[in-house]
Motif scaffolding. Structure first.
Motif, PDB file in Angstrom:
ATOM      1  N   UNK A 184       0.805  -1.226   0.000  1.00  0.00           N
ATOM      2  CA  UNK A 184       0.000   0.000   0.000  1.00  0.00           C
ATOM      3  C   UNK A 184       0.839   1.278   0.000  1.00  0.00           C
ATOM      4  N   UNK A 185       1.988   1.260   0.667  1.00  0.00           N
ATOM      5  CA  UNK A 185       2.861   2.430   0.721  1.00  0.00           C
ATOM      6  C   UNK A 185       3.504   2.673  -0.641  1.00  0.00           C
ATOM      7  N   UNK A 186       3.907   1.598  -1.282  1.00  0.00           N
ATOM      8  CA  UNK A 186       4.486   1.664  -2.626  1.00  0.00           C
ATOM      9  C   UNK A 186       3.464   2.245  -3.605  1.00  0.00           C
ATOM     10  N   UNK A 187       2.244   1.742  -3.536  1.00  0.00           N
ATOM     11  CA  UNK A 187       1.189   2.193  -4.450  1.00  0.00           C
ATOM     12  C   UNK A 187       0.829   3.652  -4.201  1.00  0.00           C
ATOM     13  N   UNK A 188       0.824   4.063  -2.923  1.00  0.00           N
ATOM     14  CA  UNK A 188       0.532   5.467  -2.607  1.00  0.00           C
ATOM     15  C   UNK A 188       1.610   6.377  -3.198  1.00  0.00           C
ATOM     16  N   UNK A 189       2.864   5.997  -3.072  1.00  0.00           N
ATOM     17  CA  UNK A 189       3.964   6.803  -3.638  1.00  0.00           C
ATOM     18  C   UNK A 189       3.804   6.947  -5.147  1.00  0.00           C
ATOM     19  N   UNK A 190       3.376   5.869  -5.802  1.00  0.00           N
ATOM     20  CA  UNK A 190       3.201   5.894  -7.265  1.00  0.00           C
ATOM     21  C   UNK A 190       1.887   6.562  -7.679  1.00  0.00           C
ATOM     22  N   UNK A 191       1.091   6.977  -6.682  1.00  0.00           N
ATOM     23  CA  UNK A 191      -0.211   7.602  -6.933  1.00  0.00           C
ATOM     24  C   UNK A 191      -1.182   6.616  -7.591  1.00  0.00           C
ATOM     25  N   UNK A 192      -1.008   5.338  -7.245  1.00  0.00           N
ATOM     26  CA  UNK A 192      -1.912   4.287  -7.741  1.00  0.00           C
ATOM     27  C   UNK A 192      -2.888   3.830  -6.655  1.00  0.00           C
ATOM     28  N   UNK A 193      -2.689   4.299  -5.436  1.00  0.00           N
ATOM     29  CA  UNK A 193      -3.555   3.877  -4.340  1.00  0.00           C
ATOM     30  C   UNK A 193      -3.684   4.979  -3.300  1.00  0.00           C
ATOM     31  N   UNK A 194      -4.651   4.843  -2.393  1.00  0.00           N
ATOM     32  CA  UNK A 194      -4.865   5.843  -1.348  1.00  0.00           C
ATOM     33  C   UNK A 194      -3.774   5.777  -0.288  1.00  0.00           C
ATOM     34  N   UNK A 195      -3.758   6.772   0.560  1.00  0.00           N
ATOM     35  CA  UNK A 195      -2.801   6.787   1.674  1.00  0.00           C
ATOM     36  C   UNK A 195      -3.105   5.613   2.596  1.00  0.00           C
ATOM     37  N   UNK A 196      -2.094   4.820   2.963  1.00  0.00           N
ATOM     38  CA  UNK A 196      -2.336   3.649   3.836  1.00  0.00           C
ATOM     39  C   UNK A 196      -2.771   4.067   5.239  1.00  0.00           C
TER      40      UNK A 196
END
Length: 196
Positions: A184-196
């Motif tokens: 989730x943290x990786x995806x948030x950094x890539x702007x592919x997911x919400x803030x964990x």
């Protein structure tokens, strides 16, 4: 800016069948089916690997692409990010593979198959020649670094990517067996997911 193209690079002796690569591929299929995903089998020659990658992403939009790399793949991800100016996520990235892989010269096997390949002395020179200098923009990097990495020094990784976004994990291991906790943290950094 949310990426439309994502490149995943596996580590030394690894493959697109690695646990982290298959987990990422499954996430893309389920949550981002329109995202262009490429996770190639990298050849043993670093020069050939990077040449293949540069050719493969040559038509990708630089501002809408990102690269994720694990271990040696993290080193390659850094090479690509420095050359292309894109975001990169690094998972226990190799910092000085020319030094570390010099002891692996010779015939070896892949982790996920019985395939054998030769890691040649000239590959060490290729790694040394392509090693990036100081990072142009450390803030383009997000590194997940495990203090329990039994292969690479977490302190060396932390120093290399100082100024970037670092997630220092107490314990864990080189393979990041607890990868789901960090996804989730990786995806948030890539702007592919919400803030964990």
């Amino acid at each position: 800016m949310t990426p439309t193209h994502l490149l995943y690079l596996h580590g030394f002796r690894s493959s697109p069948q690695s646990a982290k690569a298959t987990r990422m591929a499954a996430w893309v299929r389920e949550h981002a089916p329109r995202l262009t995903w490429w996770c190639p089998q990298l050849p043993p020659s670093p020069h050939e690997a990077v040449r293949m990658l540069e050719h493969g992403v040559s038509r990708w939009p630089r501002e809408r692409m990102a690269v994720v790399g694990s271990s040696l793949g993290g080193f390659y991800a850094t090479v690509m990010a420095e050359r292309l100016g894109c975001k990169a996520v690094l998972l226990n990235p190799a910092v000085d593979p020319a030094r570390d892989l010099a002891r692996h010269i010779g015939e070896t096997t892949a982790w996920h198959s019985d395939d054998r390949f030769f890691f040649r002395p000239e590959y060490v020179d290729e790694l040394r020649d392509m090693t990036p200098g100081r990072l142009a923009d450390p803030t383009r990097y997000f590194a997940v670094i495990a203090t329990g990495d039994e292969v690479l020094s977490w302190r060396e990784m932390s120093e290399r990517y100082r100024g970037g976004h670092l997630r220092i994990v107490e314990g864990s291991d080189h393979a990041l067996s607890d990868f789901d906790e960090h996804l989730p943290h990786l995806l948030h950094f890539l702007e592919l997911g919400p803030s964990p």
